[in-house]
Scaffold this motif. Structure first.
Motif, PDB file in Angstrom:
ATOM      1  N   VAL A 123     -29.611   1.739 -17.363  1.00 48.86           N
ATOM      2  CA  VAL A 123     -28.616   2.970 -16.575  1.00 48.86           C
ATOM      3  C   VAL A 123     -28.438   2.569 -15.232  1.00 48.86           C
ATOM      4  CG1 VAL A 123     -29.416   4.799 -17.954  1.00 48.86           C
ATOM      5  CG2 VAL A 123     -30.722   4.435 -16.128  1.00 48.86           C
ATOM      6  N   GLU A 126     -25.444   4.204 -14.161  1.00 47.27           N
ATOM      7  CA  GLU A 126     -25.358   5.321 -14.153  1.00 47.27           C
ATOM      8  C   GLU A 126     -26.109   5.997 -12.977  1.00 47.27           C
ATOM      9  OE1 GLU A 126     -24.746   4.269 -18.284  1.00 47.27           O
ATOM     10  OE2 GLU A 126     -25.775   3.432 -16.614  1.00 47.27           O
ATOM     11  N   GLN A 168     -24.671   7.532 -21.810  1.00 48.44           N
ATOM     12  CA  GLN A 168     -24.459   6.383 -20.872  1.00 48.44           C
ATOM     13  C   GLN A 168     -22.878   6.218 -20.651  1.00 48.44           C
ATOM     14  OE1 GLN A 168     -26.218   2.812 -21.932  1.00 48.44           O
ATOM     15  NE2 GLN A 168     -28.294   3.940 -22.189  1.00 48.44           N
TER      16      GLN A 168
END
Length: 205
Positions: A123, A126, A168
């Motif tokens: 991630v 993110e 995601q």
């Protein structure tokens, strides 16, 4: 040659779920790279008393195992079903992971035995760490291959893979932002060859 954190490049490693990102990380490590495993740091974060307390305050004692530790599967069911709850988890653990990551980056920069640094973080984008790395490498594999691996490794089915993918950024968005894409579908030798080519290009810049 100078990079964002010193004389050694920081390579961000992201990829499709089940594509073999950890296997690719080992290929980088085999060429002198120091790998920072953000997933392992995430597990470490969930063992910190202050984080445990914060999450129990959010969701109650039902997220605790019999030994008082956090039950990650229970937490997973909560956060993958509700974006707001996922945001709450991320805002609680990301600061800890980020601080530990920065510490490890600077320690690796100072280590003469390290040629480059790899941040293995599913991630990464993110979490807003995209600007932290010098280069971004995306590990991919056909969906059927990934699903077969995940079924064997974790017992996931198509629905579980889709639920985690939806948490995601879209794969195409990640690929566009990547400096290189490595397809892991032809065995370890071909994977190492691809990693070597990517490394040669990164270290040449």
């Amino acid at each position: 040659m100078s990079f964002k954190h010193g004389p050694k490049p920081l390579i961000g490693l992201i990829g499709a779920i089940g594509a073999g990102k950890s296997t690719a990380a080992k290929c980088f490590a085999a060429r002198g790279g120091h790998v920072i495993d953000a997933d392992a740091l995430g597990h470490e974060a969930l063992r910190q008393p202050e984080i445990v307390a914060a999450l129990v305050k959010l969701w109650g004692t039902g997220i605790l195992s019999a030994d008082g530790s956090l039950d990650r599967r229970t937490i997973g069911r909560i956060v993958f079903a509700d974006r707001e709850q996922r945001n709450a988890l991320e805002s609680t653990v990301f600061p800890y992971i980020g601080a530990r990551t920065r510490h490890d980056i600077f320690a690796a920069q100072a280590n003469p035995n390290v040629s480059f640094v790899v941040l293995d973080a599913a991630v990464l984008l993110e979490a807003g760490w995209g600007d932290m790395v010098d280069s971004l490498v995306y590990i991919d594999a056909p969906r059927a291959t990934r699903l077969a691996r995940l079924a064997t490794r974790s017992g996931w089915n198509e629905a579980e893979l889709s639920a985690r993918e939806s948490a995601q950024l879209p794969a195409e968005e990640k690929k566009v932002r990547a400096h290189a894409i490595v397809v892991n579908d032809a065995g370890p030798t071909e994977l190492q060859d691809q990693v070597d080519r990517v490394l040669e290009d990164i270290l040449r810049t």
